[in-house]
Design an enzyme around this catalytic site. Structure first.
Site, PDB file in Angstrom:
ATOM      1  N   GLU A  61      15.905  25.878   1.473  1.00  0.00           N
ATOM      2  CA  GLU A  61      15.792  27.158   0.529  1.00  0.00           C
ATOM      3  C   GLU A  61      17.123  28.016   1.369  1.00  0.00           C
ATOM      4  OE1 GLU A  61      12.435  29.260  -0.570  1.00  0.00           O
ATOM      5  OE2 GLU A  61      11.436  27.664  -0.192  1.00  0.00           O
TER       6      GLU A  61
ATOM      7  N   GLU B 160      23.669  28.728   7.640  1.00  0.00           N
ATOM      8  CA  GLU B 160      24.879  29.188   7.387  1.00  0.00           C
ATOM      9  C   GLU B 160      24.948  29.898   6.128  1.00  0.00           C
ATOM     10  OE1 GLU B 160      25.123  25.955  10.289  1.00  0.00           O
ATOM     11  OE2 GLU B 160      24.150  26.079   8.317  1.00  0.00           O
TER      12      GLU B 160
END
Length: 386
Positions: A363, A367
């Protein structure tokens, strides 16, 4: 926080702990070793009201909020992250997408079955070659009279094989253009819709992750969710809640690893005393406890804002980022405290260690969460510091 929410959270925590002790704890090793997906368990979770926690009672759900929902995920994941993951994906992705964007007929048709656990839900956004680049997705849907025809594949889908119904986002416009995707509800058994390869995973092995394949899959326009072209916009709103779910999943895994490490540090003796007496171990436990508490506060803050109807994009990203990285760090430290035993399957921390890593990926990677957070910061959106 109202007294009712506090009481609900306490009751849910107690109930889920008892359920986990009876139905999950005895089977963890077997399910993990064999990658067995215990679909029958989720019907039991439905009987407990945990498969439609956010769904109003008039659709067969529990009608609760995100704070209660987070509590349930935490307690399940404290025992087995695989079960917490599947329960969260069912609630926050497939079921919640229909709840948020379905019309009355769609809600009436699907929510009661999903909320009671009679049906298991899947949600398809990720593709083999796009990942976070969803605007370039290759799964397409083209209009043919009163129908739509889907072609393409989704991967890394929770319940991609066993799900009874899936919400699928397909491209209905040109690649990398605004409003180029639309969401559809596709039932298992629809011609042209099949499950593909099941992934052989490092962790979360009792939660099914697989491909969904669409080959000339024809569905009625009545299966379209919302306006044509709004699929990706809808997905971003769904993911705001989904990231809270993954934060809760991470928090539960961190708690499980920490609890095991504390118990072991008190029992394990070296040089005539418990290793908990050594500063190197006690300081490590202190760092673990502090990080968990911070992750808890971020997660429940995001849940409270979601319940209040406030924007939570940044807060859910912060919670997901910090809690998932905390789960990895805490699980790593737990293995270290166990020493050589932590590297064996005779003790639970090696599984927490393997399960935790997915939380930094699913999900939206860490990053991507930093990208979401930084965009909010740089566009001057309030950090809610007051």
């Amino acid at each position: 926080m109202t007294n009712e929410i506090v009481e609900n959270k306490e009751l849910i925590a107690q109930s889920v702990r008892k359920f986990s002790e009876r139905f999950i704890q005895p089977n963890i090793r077997q399910w993990d070793d064999s990658q067995y997906f215990p679909s029958e368990l989720f019907r039991e979770l439905g009987n407990q009201g945990l498969m439609g926690m956010l769904v109003p009672d008039y659709y067969g759900g529990s009608g609760l909020g995100y704070q209660e929902y987070v509590t349930a995920i935490v307690e399940l994941s404290r025992v087995d992250g695989s079960i917490g993951l599947s329960m969260a994906a069912h609630n926050s992705l497939c079921t919640n997408h229909i709840l948020l964007f379905g019309n009355d007929a769609q809600k009436s048709a699907y929510l009661p079955r999903l909320a009671t656990g009679e049906w298991l839900g899947a949600w398809g956004l990720t593709e083999p070659n796009t990942g976070s680049d969803a605007g370039n997705m290759r799964t397409t849907a083209h209009r043919d009279g009163d129908d739509w025809v889907l072609n393409g594949a989704k991967n890394f889908i929770t319940h991609g094989i066993s799900g009874h119904v899936a919400v699928v986002i397909a491209r209905t416009g040109e690649p990398n253009t605004p409003h180029n995707a639309t969401a559809f509800i596709v039932e298992r058994g629809t011609p042209g819709f099949t499950g593909g390869r099941k992934e052989d995973k490092l962790g979360m092995r009792a939660s099914e992750t697989a491909e969904m394949i669409f080959q000339e899959c024809r569905i009625s326009d009545s299966q379209r969710l919302g306006t044509v072209g709004d699929g990706f916009i809808q997905s971003l709103k769904v993911l705001d809640g989904g990231r809270i779910s993954i934060a809760a999943l991470s928090l539960g895994i961190a708690y499980g690893a920490y609890d095991a490490a504390v118990a072991y540090a008190k029992e394990r003796e070296q040089f005539g005393q418990p290793i908990a007496n050594f500063q190197g171990i006690s300081f490590k436990l202190a760092d673990m406890a502090t990080a968990i508490e911070a992750a808890k506060l971020l997660t429940y803050q995001a849940a409270a804002l979601k319940d209040a109807g406030e924007p939570v994009t940044k807060e859910s990203a912060m919670a997901k980022l910090f809690a998932s990285e905390t789960a990895v760090s805490v699980a790593n430290d737990a293995v270290q405290i166990f020493g050589g035993y932590g590297y064996t399957k005779d003790y639970p921390v090696e599984k927490f260690y393997r399960d935790a890593k997915l939380c930094t990926i699913g999900e939206g990677t860490s990053e991507i969460q930093k990208l979401v957070i930084s965009r909010h910061i740089l566009t001057g959106i309030s950090t809610r510091s007051k």
